[in-house]
Scaffold this active site. Sequence first.
Site, short mmCIF file in Angstrom:
data_model
loop_
_atom_site.label_atom_id
_atom_site.label_comp_id
_atom_site.label_asym_id
_atom_site.label_seq_id
_atom_site.Cartn_x
_atom_site.Cartn_y
_atom_site.Cartn_z
N GLN A 1 1.48 -2.33 2.56
CA GLN A 1 2.55 -1.99 3.52
C GLN A 1 3.69 -2.98 3.28
O GLN A 1 5.06 -2.58 3.44
CB GLN A 1 2.01 -2.20 4.97
CG GLN A 1 2.81 -1.58 5.93
CD GLN A 1 2.41 -1.45 7.31
OE1 GLN A 1 1.25 -1.10 7.36
NE2 GLN A 1 3.30 -1.63 8.29
N HIS B 1 -4.12 2.05 9.00
CA HIS B 1 -4.74 1.99 7.74
C HIS B 1 -6.15 2.66 7.64
O HIS B 1 -7.11 2.09 8.49
CB HIS B 1 -4.93 0.73 7.10
CG HIS B 1 -3.43 0.16 6.60
ND1 HIS B 1 -2.94 -0.16 5.53
CD2 HIS B 1 -2.50 -0.22 7.55
CE1 HIS B 1 -1.98 -0.60 5.28
NE2 HIS B 1 -1.26 -0.63 6.79
N CYS C 1 -3.20 3.17 0.31
CA CYS C 1 -3.33 1.65 -0.10
C CYS C 1 -3.83 1.54 -1.23
O CYS C 1 -4.69 2.19 -1.81
CB CYS C 1 -4.09 0.94 0.86
SG CYS C 1 -5.99 0.66 0.38
N GLU C 2 -3.27 0.55 -2.18
CA GLU C 2 -3.77 0.36 -3.43
C GLU C 2 -4.96 -0.47 -3.82
O GLU C 2 -5.37 -0.56 -4.78
CB GLU C 2 -2.61 -0.56 -4.30
CG GLU C 2 -2.45 -2.16 -3.97
CD GLU C 2 -1.24 -2.57 -4.86
OE1 GLU C 2 -0.28 -1.87 -4.93
OE2 GLU C 2 -1.37 -3.71 -4.52
N HIS C 3 -5.58 -1.01 -2.55
CA HIS C 3 -6.64 -1.46 -2.80
C HIS C 3 -8.18 -0.54 -2.72
O HIS C 3 -9.15 -0.92 -3.32
CB HIS C 3 -7.09 -2.50 -1.83
CG HIS C 3 -6.08 -3.87 -1.81
ND1 HIS C 3 -5.20 -4.37 -0.75
CD2 HIS C 3 -5.50 -4.33 -2.85
CE1 HIS C 3 -4.29 -5.05 -1.18
NE2 HIS C 3 -4.54 -5.11 -2.52
N HIS C 4 -7.98 0.36 -2.04
CA HIS C 4 -9.02 1.48 -1.83
C HIS C 4 -8.55 2.76 -2.19
O HIS C 4 -9.59 3.51 -2.17
CB HIS C 4 -9.45 1.34 -0.28
CG HIS C 4 -9.92 -0.26 0.18
ND1 HIS C 4 -8.95 -0.92 0.87
CD2 HIS C 4 -11.13 -0.56 0.00
CE1 HIS C 4 -9.82 -2.04 1.13
NE2 HIS C 4 -10.93 -1.76 0.66
N CYS D 1 -8.29 2.58 5.54
CA CYS D 1 -9.39 2.02 5.03
C CYS D 1 -10.00 0.82 5.89
O CYS D 1 -10.88 0.27 5.68
CB CYS D 1 -8.79 1.19 3.58
SG CYS D 1 -7.45 -0.11 3.82
#
Length: 306
Positions: free
Chosen positions: A237, A265, A196-199, A267
């Site tokens: 996603q 996920h 995931c690009e946020h975490h 995260c």
Amino acid sequence: MARIKKITQQEVVVAAQALAAQIPFKEAYRVFGIPRGGVPAALALASVSHGRIRIVDDPEEADMFIDDIIDSGRTRATWSAKHLTPFGALFGKRPVAPGAKVGIEVEQDEWLVFPWEGSNAEASAADIPTRLLQLIGENPEREGLRETPARFIKSWLEITEGYRIDPSSVLKVFEDGAEKCDEMVVQRDIPLYSNCEHHMVPFFGVAHIAYIPSGKVVGLSKLARLTNVFARRLQVQERLTNQIADALNEHLQPQGVAVVLQCRHLCMEMRGVQRIGTSTMTSALRGLLKEGEARSEFFSLIGSTR
Ligand code: ZN
């Protein structure tokens, strides 16, 4: 991967001269080099200043802070929060923050390797996990961790190799044998691993992909390959789902495409809300598979009631 640009010692001198030319004229102008890369940068600057620029060890005494590069701007923000001292660097990524002085401007996607970082880009990148280990309170020198930064970089380059693969190169379509093919082709349970690009924490699960050909088909293994090209990048996603569907649409020009992803996920599971075992479902439907009979047939084939 970013474009790697090796900076030579000669280029350091040129950048230092360009930066020195922008520094206000004042006898004994005092600069402080921000550890670690700012230290050789400040030395280079002082060496081209004909004695006008002096290095100080106490940041409080400095007229300017010097770094090797202004990159994300974060180092500068941290130092400027504590001091009102002006900021300068040998190199700066465009666009350079207002108020900062830089010797040479470089592009965003360039990864600079300085002479004091060694000659190998991966080795210099290993600084990042080493600093991370220190941040979390680990000792990067302990035996079990000694090789970890190098392994970390290697595995990150592998799990993000999708950036360096052109999706069209894995989608060789063939028309021979596809003449009478107008029934839905479905592949279920294609395993996928992404981050995931946020975490920058994994999410993983399966992809179900279907298309209704229109004169062109692809080998079944190619659907898994294509999924991987996009999964091996930093993702959300929803975007991953759409990218797979759009690539198939573009290359096969089929009558319809359907992509459903079902992922867990980490995260959300191992941190944050800690919703253990829940999965997220996303879909991207195109053409004939967007509605009606074909759509229902697809969802019943993949065992979903959507
Ligand atoms: Zn996340």
